[in-house]
Design a protein around this motif. Structure first.
Motif, PDB file in Angstrom:
ATOM      1  N   ASN A 151      13.743  51.857 -14.407  1.00 20.06           N
ATOM      2  CA  ASN A 151      13.496  53.184 -14.976  1.00 20.06           C
ATOM      3  C   ASN A 151      14.581  53.552 -15.988  1.00 20.06           C
ATOM      4  N   GLY A 152      15.836  53.296 -15.617  1.00 19.71           N
ATOM      5  CA  GLY A 152      16.935  53.609 -16.525  1.00 19.71           C
ATOM      6  C   GLY A 152      16.874  52.789 -17.794  1.00 19.71           C
ATOM      7  N   ALA A 153      16.547  51.497 -17.664  1.00 23.00           N
ATOM      8  CA  ALA A 153      16.469  50.633 -18.842  1.00 23.00           C
ATOM      9  C   ALA A 153      15.307  51.028 -19.734  1.00 23.00           C
ATOM     10  N   ALA A 154      14.191  51.432 -19.134  1.00 21.27           N
ATOM     11  CA  ALA A 154      13.013  51.800 -19.912  1.00 21.27           C
ATOM     12  C   ALA A 154      13.225  53.061 -20.735  1.00 21.27           C
ATOM     13  N   HIS A 155      14.140  53.922 -20.302  1.00 21.33           N
ATOM     14  CA  HIS A 155      14.344  55.200 -20.977  1.00 21.33           C
ATOM     15  C   HIS A 155      15.768  55.364 -21.514  1.00 21.33           C
ATOM     16  N   ALA A 156      16.485  54.263 -21.643  1.00 21.50           N
ATOM     17  CA  ALA A 156      17.865  54.321 -22.133  1.00 21.50           C
ATOM     18  C   ALA A 156      17.903  54.688 -23.609  1.00 21.50           C
ATOM     19  N   ALA A 157      18.938  55.422 -23.980  1.00 19.02           N
ATOM     20  CA  ALA A 157      19.142  55.736 -25.398  1.00 19.02           C
ATOM     21  C   ALA A 157      19.381  54.438 -26.163  1.00 19.02           C
ATOM     22  N   PRO A 158      18.868  54.328 -27.363  1.00 13.24           N
ATOM     23  CA  PRO A 158      19.039  53.088 -28.138  1.00 13.24           C
ATOM     24  C   PRO A 158      20.507  52.695 -28.254  1.00 13.24           C
ATOM     25  N   GLY A 159      20.801  51.435 -27.954  1.00 10.96           N
ATOM     26  CA  GLY A 159      22.157  50.923 -28.062  1.00 10.96           C
ATOM     27  C   GLY A 159      23.081  51.258 -26.918  1.00 10.96           C
ATOM     28  N   SER A 160      22.585  51.979 -25.895  1.00 11.92           N
ATOM     29  CA  SER A 160      23.481  52.433 -24.820  1.00 11.92           C
ATOM     30  C   SER A 160      23.706  51.374 -23.749  1.00 11.92           C
ATOM     31  N   ILE A 161      22.762  50.451 -23.566  1.00 11.66           N
ATOM     32  CA  ILE A 161      22.950  49.402 -22.570  1.00 11.66           C
ATOM     33  C   ILE A 161      22.698  48.037 -23.207  1.00 11.66           C
ATOM     34  N   ALA A 162      23.393  47.031 -22.668  1.00  8.72           N
ATOM     35  CA  ALA A 162      23.286  45.675 -23.204  1.00  8.72           C
ATOM     36  C   ALA A 162      22.256  44.843 -22.460  1.00  8.72           C
ATOM     37  N   GLY A 163      21.843  45.289 -21.288  1.00 16.86           N
ATOM     38  CA  GLY A 163      20.873  44.534 -20.524  1.00 16.86           C
ATOM     39  C   GLY A 163      20.668  45.128 -19.143  1.00 16.86           C
ATOM     40  N   VAL A 164      19.649  44.621 -18.452  1.00 15.15           N
ATOM     41  CA  VAL A 164      19.327  45.095 -17.110  1.00 15.15           C
ATOM     42  C   VAL A 164      19.117  43.889 -16.206  1.00 15.15           C
TER      43      VAL A 164
END
Length: 267
Positions: A151-164
């Motif tokens: 859920n977090g990865a699907a709705h993450a702000a662009p560029g905020s996470i490198a992977g799930v």
């Protein structure tokens, strides 16, 4: 948003670790802090932050079960058996900072992790990881926590996470009434890793569904499935933490597999 930093705990201080290779920490100093993150509804989100001096990246660890790990003000845990909680020191040794959130207001998180509201909670925790650490931020969920990670990865702000990273994911409907497929897998646009233990006997986290989970993340630029095996059973509940479902007895092996994947995205 106001952040209440409650306590700085004494870390382990000493000489260089007897470790080598990519992603290994170069110092024994681990700073641990408990943070209370106020939520708009008045509840607090308590977070345990554990970091080496110079983290190569940050991992937001999302526990399974009810999500209530019982973080005390002094950093002790009432419920520390869950894989992502139990193994956080292994991540520190590999140079990663770790954030582990407790349940919102000590409530049971089953059935709530796929909601839009919880996606916003994950977004706030990712922002905290960027403020507190350095390097890329990853989401890592296990069992029910994989629903939150998806859920977090699907709705993450662009560029905020490198992977799930999704480990022993709940993919069969059970008592929580939600699975990773309810958490918008098609919305994931970052690299993803799915770990499945062939010896996992938990009926709601069948390792046979690993490829289905990977296929559901159809907009991810790269999805990898890695199978592992082994583990020790010390619980009558096959979905418990002290079983192959929770990687009991093979923690270092599994962390090593995931760390190698993360290291390639932390350079």
């Amino acid at each position: 948003m106001r952040w209440a930093k409650l306590l700085l705990l004494a870390g382990l201080v000493g000489g260089p670790l007897a470790l080598s290779g990519p992603g290994r920490a170069q110092d024994r100093t681990i700073a641990t802090r408990v943070i209370d993150m106020p939520r708009p509804n008045g509840a607090d989100q308590r977070v345990l932050l554990s970091m080496p001096v110079h983290p190569r990246g940050m991992i937001l660890m999302l526990p399974g079960g009810a999500g209530d790990i019982g973080i005390e003000r002094d950093g002790t845990l009432r419920h520390g058996d869950n894989f992502v909680v139990r193994a956080h020191g292994l991540w520190n040794a590999r140079g990663y900072g770790v954030l582990i959130p407790d349940a919102l207001g000590h409530a049971n998180m089953r059935g709530r992790r796929s909601s839009p509201g919880y996606a916003r909670v994950i977004g706030d925790l990712v922002a905290l990881a960027h403020r507190e650490g350095t390097g890329p931020v990853f989401l890592l969920g296990t069992s029910q926590g994989s629903v939150a990670a998806m859920n977090g990865a699907a709705h993450a702000a662009p560029g905020s996470i490198a992977g799930v990273v999704l480990t022993e994911s709940v993919s069969v409907m059970g008592g929580s009434h939600e699975t990773v497929f309810d958490a918008d897998p098609a919305g994931v646009t970052v690299p993803a890793l799915v770990i499945a233990n062939s010896d996992d006997a938990c009926k709601v986290a069948s390792p046979d569904n690993a490829s289905r989970i990977a296929t559901a993340m159809k907009h991810s630029p790269m999805v990898q499935v890695i199978a592992v095996s082994g583990g020790v059973t010390r619980s009558d509940n096959p979905c418990g933490s002290l079983t192959p479902h929770g990687y009991y007895g093979i923690e270092d092996k599994v962390v090593g597999v995931i760390a190698r994947w993360m290291d390639l995205r932390s350079r």
